[in-house]
Design a protein around this motif. Structure first.
Motif, mmCIF file in Angstrom:
data_model
loop_
_atom_site.group_PDB
_atom_site.id
_atom_site.type_symbol
_atom_site.label_atom_id
_atom_site.label_comp_id
_atom_site.label_asym_id
_atom_site.label_seq_id
_atom_site.Cartn_x
_atom_site.Cartn_y
_atom_site.Cartn_z
ATOM 1 N N THR A 1 -4.577 -9.276 4.414
ATOM 2 C CA THR A 1 -3.810 -8.059 4.639
ATOM 3 C C THR A 1 -3.578 -7.857 6.137
ATOM 4 O O THR A 1 -4.227 -8.498 6.973
ATOM 5 N N SER B 1 -4.476 -5.290 7.695
ATOM 6 C CA SER B 1 -5.741 -4.737 8.190
ATOM 7 C C SER B 1 -6.695 -5.842 8.625
ATOM 8 O O SER B 1 -7.436 -5.687 9.605
ATOM 9 N N ARG C 1 0.847 -1.199 0.000
ATOM 10 C CA ARG C 1 0.000 0.000 0.000
ATOM 11 C C ARG C 1 0.880 1.245 0.000
ATOM 12 O O ARG C 1 1.920 1.276 0.651
ATOM 13 N N ASP D 1 1.034 -0.362 9.963
ATOM 14 C CA ASP D 1 -0.340 -0.855 9.874
ATOM 15 C C ASP D 1 -0.757 -1.696 11.081
ATOM 16 O O ASP D 1 -1.925 -1.715 11.463
ATOM 17 N N SER E 1 4.564 -3.312 9.886
ATOM 18 C CA SER E 1 3.542 -3.448 8.844
ATOM 19 C C SER E 1 3.749 -4.787 8.168
ATOM 20 O O SER E 1 3.917 -5.789 8.848
#
Length: 401
Positions: A285, A287, A94, A332, A218
């Motif tokens: 991901t 997330s 990202r 993240d 992340s």
């Protein structure tokens, strides 16, 4: 800068417009009279330099308070709206993008779901296209763009503006990135490591803190070091590359760097995705991992805390070596902050010496979600608004005129 100008010997070269601008930007002077006192320039010379800065849009002028016994003095101030800079923080999966004013404040922001493995050319093309759209959304003119700050994962040759062979960026090694953006924006481009730019932003957000360790968790894991108030890049730009530090008592898992049991292959967002998929979770991901933790998934919480413990093992050695006042955690996975940092604290405070941890603070980054783009903006602003750069801009304008 201010002290150097005030201590200027009579035989020294007169202060340039760029040096006058630096004084105004720092807030060291606010009137023509103050500029004259600080630089030794005549009223005519001060007026000439200020007029050029006003015409360039870098300085604004308003009527100020009354001077004792005289008429109101026109006050000068740095004009944050005198242009924009563009920021692009490229990640493995990202990329965060922003249009910022000349203080680094974000005017418009977005992100692209594009994998860096696509290669530098398609990624930079997508970045440039979206930045053009963000400019329109911010109501900013392309002609007002003064520079671009760009960050990428891993070790970076900031002079050449390229990656130095990072395993997570196949096909990027030695590819100079500024020319790929110059095809779309004819402005200076500065390139640095992704965690370094986060550290630049965090340093600005922590005034008075000269020793800071910035951790990014992340898809991968990285760190940056601010020591004595100065960002430490190291001899070849690889300072802070803790992701490929091997940990003790690992399972013997091979890492893409060629070693085994690196902290990145065991405790990064990618590692958590892998381990949760094995356990039957539908995650793709970082997330998704965060969402599981927030939903109270016991296995996800346990895995994230264990990842924090492993990261803390490595950080403990860094704390003993560097003695930071603050460790900020970003990236993240910071969305799963509580179990992650609980694990980090557990290992750091257990393994590092008491004198190094006595007043140590471990906290989320002050600019979570914006540290990357803010750092990129500050990175390029420090170049394009430097006294020398301002003088070059004004000289170029003189040639055109």
């Amino acid at each position: 800068m201010t002290g150097a100008l005030r201590g200027r010997r009579p035989t020294a070269a007169p202060a340039t417009a760029g040096e006058v601008f630096a004084l105004i930007r720092q807030g060291a002077v606010a009137t023509r009279t103050e500029i004259g006192r600080a630089t030794g320039l005549s009223r005519t010379a001060v007026a000439a330099r200020v007029d050029r800065l006003l015409a360039e849009g870098l300085v604004s002028e308003v009527q100020g308070g009354a001077v004792t016994g005289g008429r109101p003095a026109a006050r000068l101030a740095f004009h944050a709206g005198g242009g924009t800079v563009l920021a692009a923080s490229v990640g493995v999966s990202r990329t965060s993008l922003a249009v910022c004013d000349l203080t680094g404040a974000v005017l418009a922001q977005d992100s692209l779901r594009i994998r860096a493995r696509s290669g530098p050319e398609p990624v930079m093309r997508a970045v440039a296209d979206r930045l053009g759209g963000l400019l329109a959304e911010a109501g900013a003119d392309r002609a007002g763009v003064r520079g671009i700050g760009l960050s990428i994962p891993g070790t970076v040759d900031s002079t050449a503006g390229c990656s130095i062979g990072v395993p997570v960026l196949p096909g990027w090694a030695e590819v100079k990135l500024p020319p790929l953006l110059h095809e779309h924006f004819a402005v200076p481009v500065r390139v640095d490591n992704d965690v370094n730019v986060m550290a630049i932003a965090e340093q600005h957000a922590h005034p008075g803190i000269d020793d800071l360790l910035v951790l990014k968790v992340s898809t991968g894991i990285g760190a940056a070091v601010v020591s004595g108030g100065v960002l430490q890049r190291g001899a070849r730009g690889s300072a802070g590359e803790i992701g490929h530090t091997q940990v003790a008592n690992g399972p013997g898992m091979p890492c893409h760097c060629g070693n085994v049991d690196c902290i990145e292959i065991l405790a990064s967002g990618s590692a958590l995705i892998r381990d949760l998929v094995v356990r039957g979770r539908a995650v793709d991901t970082v997330s998704d991992v965060v969402d599981l933790v927030r939903a109270g998934d016991a296995e996800a919480v346990t895995l994230v805390r264990e990842a924090g413990r492993r990261i803390g093992e490595v950080l403990a050695a860094a704390v003993n070596l560097l003695n930071p006042a603050v460790i900020t955690v970003g990236g993240d996975l910071v969305g799963a902050y509580e179990p992650l940092v609980a694990g980090i604290r557990e290992s750091v405070f257990k393994r590092a010496v008491a004198t190094a941890t006595q007043s140590l603070r471990v906290e989320p980054g002050a600019l979570v979600g914006r540290s990357g783009v803010t750092g990129c903006a500050i990175l390029v602003l420090d170049r394009v608004l430097s006294p020398g750069a301002v003088d070059e801009i004004l000289a170029a304008r003189d040639v055109v005129l």
